[in-house]
Design a protein around this motif. Structure first.
Motif, PDB file in Angstrom:
ATOM      1  N   ALA A  80      -4.873 -30.151 120.013  1.00 14.40           N
ATOM      2  CA  ALA A  80      -4.941 -31.570 120.784  1.00 14.40           C
ATOM      3  C   ALA A  80      -4.363 -31.737 122.208  1.00 14.40           C
ATOM      4  N   LEU A  81      -3.435 -30.796 122.534  1.00 14.23           N
ATOM      5  CA  LEU A  81      -3.081 -31.024 123.928  1.00 14.23           C
ATOM      6  C   LEU A  81      -4.289 -30.430 125.045  1.00 14.23           C
ATOM      7  N   ILE A  82      -5.019 -29.559 124.527  1.00 16.15           N
ATOM      8  CA  ILE A  82      -5.960 -28.670 125.283  1.00 16.15           C
ATOM      9  C   ILE A  82      -7.009 -29.750 125.315  1.00 16.15           C
ATOM     10  N   PHE A  83      -7.422 -30.299 124.243  1.00 12.79           N
ATOM     11  CA  PHE A  83      -8.690 -31.239 124.302  1.00 12.79           C
ATOM     12  C   PHE A  83      -8.516 -32.423 124.954  1.00 12.79           C
ATOM     13  N   PHE A  84      -7.401 -33.057 124.987  1.00 16.63           N
ATOM     14  CA  PHE A  84      -7.109 -34.269 125.373  1.00 16.63           C
ATOM     15  C   PHE A  84      -6.319 -34.619 126.908  1.00 16.63           C
ATOM     16  N   THR A  85      -6.075 -33.292 127.299  1.00 19.43           N
ATOM     17  CA  THR A  85      -5.541 -33.127 128.636  1.00 19.43           C
ATOM     18  C   THR A  85      -6.050 -32.222 129.383  1.00 19.43           C
ATOM     19  N   TRP A  90      -3.652 -37.174 118.062  1.00 16.08           N
ATOM     20  CA  TRP A  90      -3.763 -37.949 119.320  1.00 16.08           C
ATOM     21  C   TRP A  90      -2.469 -38.529 119.617  1.00 16.08           C
ATOM     22  N   ALA A  91      -1.789 -39.250 118.887  1.00 11.47           N
ATOM     23  CA  ALA A  91      -0.528 -39.876 119.018  1.00 11.47           C
ATOM     24  C   ALA A  91       0.406 -39.097 119.679  1.00 11.47           C
ATOM     25  N   VAL A  92       0.471 -37.807 119.320  1.00 11.66           N
ATOM     26  CA  VAL A  92       1.489 -36.874 119.649  1.00 11.66           C
ATOM     27  C   VAL A  92       1.415 -36.835 121.180  1.00 11.66           C
ATOM     28  N   VAL A  93       0.013 -36.648 121.465  1.00 14.46           N
ATOM     29  CA  VAL A  93      -0.390 -36.393 123.030  1.00 14.46           C
ATOM     30  C   VAL A  93       0.188 -37.870 123.861  1.00 14.46           C
ATOM     31  N   GLY A  94       0.068 -38.791 123.183  1.00 15.28           N
ATOM     32  CA  GLY A  94       0.571 -39.947 123.826  1.00 15.28           C
ATOM     33  C   GLY A  94       2.290 -40.022 124.226  1.00 15.28           C
ATOM     34  N   TRP A  95       2.935 -38.964 123.882  1.00 14.22           N
ATOM     35  CA  TRP A  95       4.203 -38.778 124.277  1.00 14.22           C
ATOM     36  C   TRP A  95       4.264 -37.699 125.552  1.00 14.22           C
ATOM     37  N   CYS A 132      -1.429 -47.062 120.294  1.00 12.46           N
ATOM     38  CA  CYS A 132      -3.226 -47.077 120.123  1.00 12.46           C
ATOM     39  C   CYS A 132      -4.018 -45.903 119.996  1.00 12.46           C
ATOM     40  N   LYS A 133      -3.138 -44.836 120.406  1.00 12.69           N
ATOM     41  CA  LYS A 133      -3.861 -43.781 119.872  1.00 12.69           C
ATOM     42  C   LYS A 133      -3.756 -43.467 118.597  1.00 12.69           C
ATOM     43  N   PHE A 134      -2.628 -43.793 117.842  1.00 10.21           N
ATOM     44  CA  PHE A 134      -2.591 -43.774 116.369  1.00 10.21           C
ATOM     45  C   PHE A 134      -3.409 -44.673 116.069  1.00 10.21           C
ATOM     46  N   ILE A 135      -3.632 -45.845 116.353  1.00  9.95           N
ATOM     47  CA  ILE A 135      -4.481 -46.955 115.748  1.00  9.95           C
ATOM     48  C   ILE A 135      -5.862 -46.254 115.829  1.00  9.95           C
ATOM     49  N   GLY A 136      -6.357 -45.748 117.099  1.00 11.93           N
ATOM     50  CA  GLY A 136      -7.631 -45.415 117.407  1.00 11.93           C
ATOM     51  C   GLY A 136      -7.999 -44.052 116.271  1.00 11.93           C
ATOM     52  N   SER A 137      -7.025 -43.219 116.050  1.00  8.46           N
ATOM     53  CA  SER A 137      -7.333 -42.012 115.189  1.00  8.46           C
ATOM     54  C   SER A 137      -7.401 -42.258 113.826  1.00  8.46           C
ATOM     55  N   LEU A 138      -7.096 -43.525 113.384  1.00 10.45           N
ATOM     56  CA  LEU A 138      -7.818 -44.114 111.917  1.00 10.45           C
ATOM     57  C   LEU A 138      -9.153 -44.265 111.747  1.00 10.45           C
ATOM     58  N   PHE A 177       4.920 -40.568 115.432  1.00 11.28           N
ATOM     59  CA  PHE A 177       4.764 -40.548 116.915  1.00 11.28           C
ATOM     60  C   PHE A 177       4.153 -41.786 117.356  1.00 11.28           C
ATOM     61  N   GLY A 178       3.281 -42.716 116.643  1.00 12.39           N
ATOM     62  CA  GLY A 178       2.565 -43.776 117.152  1.00 12.39           C
ATOM     63  C   GLY A 178       3.401 -45.048 116.951  1.00 12.39           C
ATOM     64  N   LEU A 179       4.311 -45.104 116.036  1.00 15.52           N
ATOM     65  CA  LEU A 179       4.922 -46.394 115.843  1.00 15.52           C
ATOM     66  C   LEU A 179       6.306 -46.503 116.382  1.00 15.52           C
ATOM     67  N   LEU A 180       6.980 -44.996 116.562  1.00 10.37           N
ATOM     68  CA  LEU A 180       8.407 -45.042 116.766  1.00 10.37           C
ATOM     69  C   LEU A 180       8.939 -45.652 118.151  1.00 10.37           C
TER      70      LEU A 180
END
Length: 253
Positions: A7-12, A34-39, A144-150, A184-187
């Motif tokens: 995920a880190l490689i793909f999204f960054t 995806w939400a983890v990458v948001g951190w 929103c990355k968490f929501i989008g991942s759904l 990771f998305g809601l915390l």
């Protein structure tokens, strides 16, 4: 760990690929983390905004913060947003919409969509105090990355793997990655914002259901471009609601 590294490689565009050697199979799981990458992307964007605002006008700091995320992600999501507007704005059939979205050229709908998006993003970040803008970024990005991942739970993939732009078809989210992504998305929302502001999170949820309904009716599923557009539009809806609350409360929340 391989899924997270993928995920880190793909999204960054940070060269994590120099550190991690990830099997191709793990890239089918990237949207689930995806939400983890948001951190990573959210603190960088908020940090640039905070420190830039110390030495220059706030409007310039907001532009630099937006650019910082573009550099980290390689404008991956913004490319999807432009293709989404072009495809759904100019296509009249599933085949035509998918063909337009796969075309590397940008059209009128894509240009207008990006201009409108950036105008609203800049205004929502710049019209409230820097502290609340930074908090908003730290919450909105992973949420929103968490929501989008759904999206994989709601729609099938609209192409096959061979015809996809990234040559990857995401796996449907299972229970464990859902729990990880949810944490990771809601915390940040729970820890950083007063509970009276949590209701703002309803807006990206509504946008999620609205856009996935549109995708189902127009192309019978989703594509990678749809994922990028879904994240950015959900995030923008959060910023709009968040700005209304902060701006009208006199930041006493």
């Amino acid at each position: 760990m391989n899924n997270l590294a993928a995920a880190l490689i793909f999204f960054t565009r940070i060269p994590f690929w120099r550190i991690f050697k990830v099997p191709d199979e793990n890239f089918k799981q990237v949207i689930n983390y995806w939400a983890v990458v948001g951190w990573l992307t959210a603190p960088v964007m908020a940090g640039v905004l905070w420190f830039a605002a110390l030495v220059m006008p706030f409007g310039v700091a907001c532009v630099l913060a937006i650019i910082s995320r573009l550099l980290i992600t390689g404008a991956l999501h913004e490319d999807g947003l432009a293709d989404f507007f072009d495809g759904f704005g100019g296509g009249s059939s599933k085949e035509r919409i998918l063909a337009i979205m796969k075309d590397s050229h940008i059209g009128t709908y894509g240009v207008l969509g990006l201009i409108s998006y950036y105008l609203l993003l800049f205004q929502t970040l710049s019209l409230i105090p820097v502290y609340w803008s930074c908090i908003g970024i730290l919450v909105a990005d992973p949420l929103c990355k968490f929501i989008g991942s759904l999206i994989t739970l709601r729609l099938p993939y609209a192409r096959n793997e061979e015809s996809s732009k990234a040559k990857v078809v995401y796996n449907k989210m299972a229970v464990y990655p859902f729990l990880v992504s949810a944490v990771f998305g809601l915390l940040p929302l729970v820890l950083l914002l007063p509970y009276i502001v949590w209701t703002v999170a309803v807006l990206p949820v509504l946008v999620f259901f609205g856009l996935t309904w549109l995708m189902r009716n127009k192309i019978g599923g989703y594509t990678g471009d749809c994922c990028g557009a879904l994240f950015l539009l959900c995030e923008l809806s959060f910023y709009l609601g968040y700005t209304i609350v902060v701006y009208n409360s006199g930041v006493d929340i």
